[in-house]
Design an enzyme around this catalytic site. Structure first.
Site, PDB file in Angstrom:
ATOM      1  N   ASP A   1      -5.898 -11.832   8.065  1.00  0.00           N
ATOM      2  CA  ASP A   1      -5.614 -10.435   7.732  1.00  0.00           C
ATOM      3  C   ASP A   1      -5.150  -9.772   9.022  1.00  0.00           C
ATOM      4  OD1 ASP A   1      -5.686  -8.604   5.358  1.00  0.00           O
ATOM      5  OD2 ASP A   1      -6.600  -7.336   6.879  1.00  0.00           O
ATOM      6  N   SER A   2      -4.053  -9.072   8.917  1.00  0.00           N
ATOM      7  CA  SER A   2      -3.416  -8.592  10.142  1.00  0.00           C
ATOM      8  C   SER A   2      -2.684  -7.284   9.878  1.00  0.00           C
ATOM      9  CB  SER A   2      -2.446  -9.660  10.668  1.00  0.00           C
ATOM     10  OG  SER A   2      -1.624 -10.147   9.625  1.00  0.00           O
TER      11      SER A   2
ATOM     12  N   ASP B   1       8.204  -6.986  13.257  1.00  0.00           N
ATOM     13  CA  ASP B   1       8.607  -7.638  14.516  1.00  0.00           C
ATOM     14  C   ASP B   1       9.806  -6.956  15.205  1.00  0.00           C
ATOM     15  OD1 ASP B   1       6.578  -9.511  14.504  1.00  0.00           O
ATOM     16  OD2 ASP B   1       7.792 -11.127  13.664  1.00  0.00           O
TER      17      ASP B   1
ATOM     18  N   PRO C   1       4.816 -16.352   3.045  1.00  0.00           N
ATOM     19  CA  PRO C   1       5.486 -17.512   3.641  1.00  0.00           C
ATOM     20  C   PRO C   1       5.699 -17.367   5.148  1.00  0.00           C
ATOM     21  CG  PRO C   1       6.919 -16.419   2.013  1.00  0.00           C
ATOM     22  CD  PRO C   1       5.629 -15.663   2.039  1.00  0.00           C
TER      23      PRO C   1
HETATM   24  P1  IMP Z   1      -2.010  -8.631   5.114  1.00  0.00           P
HETATM   25  O1  IMP Z   1      -1.411  -9.602   4.172  1.00  0.00           O
HETATM   26  O2  IMP Z   1      -2.819  -7.562   4.461  1.00  0.00           O
HETATM   27  O3  IMP Z   1      -2.726  -9.325   6.243  1.00  0.00           O
HETATM   28  O4  IMP Z   1      -0.794  -7.846   5.741  1.00  0.00           O
HETATM   29  C1  IMP Z   1      -0.265  -8.110   6.971  1.00  0.00           C
HETATM   30  C2  IMP Z   1       0.937  -7.199   7.180  1.00  0.00           C
HETATM   31  O5  IMP Z   1       0.927  -6.744   8.538  1.00  0.00           O
HETATM   32  C3  IMP Z   1       2.251  -7.950   7.010  1.00  0.00           C
HETATM   33  O6  IMP Z   1       2.689  -7.920   5.682  1.00  0.00           O
HETATM   34  C4  IMP Z   1       3.141  -7.171   7.951  1.00  0.00           C
HETATM   35  O7  IMP Z   1       3.521  -5.977   7.357  1.00  0.00           O
HETATM   36  C5  IMP Z   1       2.205  -6.831   9.106  1.00  0.00           C
HETATM   37  N1  IMP Z   1       2.168  -7.926  10.099  1.00  0.00           N
HETATM   38  C6  IMP Z   1       1.115  -8.715  10.399  1.00  0.00           C
HETATM   39  N2  IMP Z   1       1.433  -9.629  11.308  1.00  0.00           N
HETATM   40  C7  IMP Z   1       2.721  -9.417  11.594  1.00  0.00           C
HETATM   41  C8  IMP Z   1       3.623 -10.088  12.477  1.00  0.00           C
HETATM   42  O8  IMP Z   1       3.309 -11.089  13.136  1.00  0.00           O
HETATM   43  N3  IMP Z   1       4.877  -9.576  12.508  1.00  0.00           N
HETATM   44  C9  IMP Z   1       5.262  -8.498  11.780  1.00  0.00           C
HETATM   45  N4  IMP Z   1       4.476  -7.867  10.920  1.00  0.00           N
HETATM   46  C10 IMP Z   1       3.194  -8.317  10.825  1.00  0.00           C
END
Ligand code: IMP
Length: 201
Positions: free
Chosen positions: A74-75, A158, A14
């Protein structure tokens, strides 16, 4: 060519929906969630790179909603002193049910004697189009791991991600200010540009 008028966002997170919907609103694009379409999709992220995992998520939802343009994110947080960890494993670092207050405290502990606190958030946005083609965009934001958590906004890591030129963590920024500089904001705006300029449909 113009960007699609609606995009399906292949995510179960979300907080990512909150980040993107502020940007799609101002771009005049409707952002549909999996819930909006009555879809459930939790693909295994077996890719090993941000690009591969973003494409896995976008393709899995595109298979269920073939008439739509589907985007996925994906991040993760890459910390130099930890050789790039948690990286693609950011969501599962210390277990996906572990509160971020605990994970952030552990990262601060791991970096307690580190001289180099440099880190970056990385975001890859993947898009899969109704004609089957796909593309990705990638962006980063450079920063430092803070000495202590600060701020109540945002999500995940963050509160410990300090942006030197602003003198604040990302959790101390408004949604608008985060999107203006964040990995996700930059990668998504780049994707909208690619969609507008290209023949993807
Ligand atoms: P994904 O769902 O495998 O892409 O996981 C991304 C994860 O990276 C998130 O659940 C956070 O733990 C971290 N992450 C990615 N973007 C952010 C952000 O903008 N703020 C804080 N944590 C982030």
């Amino acid at each position: 060519m113009s960007a699609p008028s609606a995009l399906v966002f292949a995510t179960n997170n979300p907080s990512k929906i909150t980040d993107l919907s502020a940007m799609t609103q101002s771009a005049g694009v409707e952002l549909l969630t999996l819930a909006d379409l009555g879809l459930v999709c939790i693909p295994e992220e077996t890719g090993g790179t941000f690009e591969a995992n973003a494409l896995i998520k976008a393709r899995a939802v595109a298979a269920l909603a073939p008439n739509y343009t589907v985007v996925a994110d994906d991040s993760g947080l890459c910390i130099d002193a930890l050789d790039g960890a948690p990286g693609v494993d950011s969501a599962i670092f210390m277990g996906e049910d572990t509160p971020y207050s605990v994970r952030n405290a552990e990262i601060l502990r791991m970096l307690a004697s580190a001289e180099n606190r440099a880190a970056r958030f990385v975001c890859v946005i993947a898009a899969v189009f109704p004609d089957g083609r796909d593309c990705t965009t990638r962006a980063t934001i450079e920063g430092q791991i803070a000495l202590a958590p600060a701020g109540e906004n945002g999500f995940g890591y963050d509160p410990i991600f300090f942006v030197p030129h602003l003198g604040k963590t990302i959790a101390e920024l408004t949604q608008e200010d985060k999107n203006a500089i964040s990995h996700r904001g930059k990668a998504f705006r780049e994707m909208l540009k690619v969609m507008k300029a290209s023949e993807f449909k």
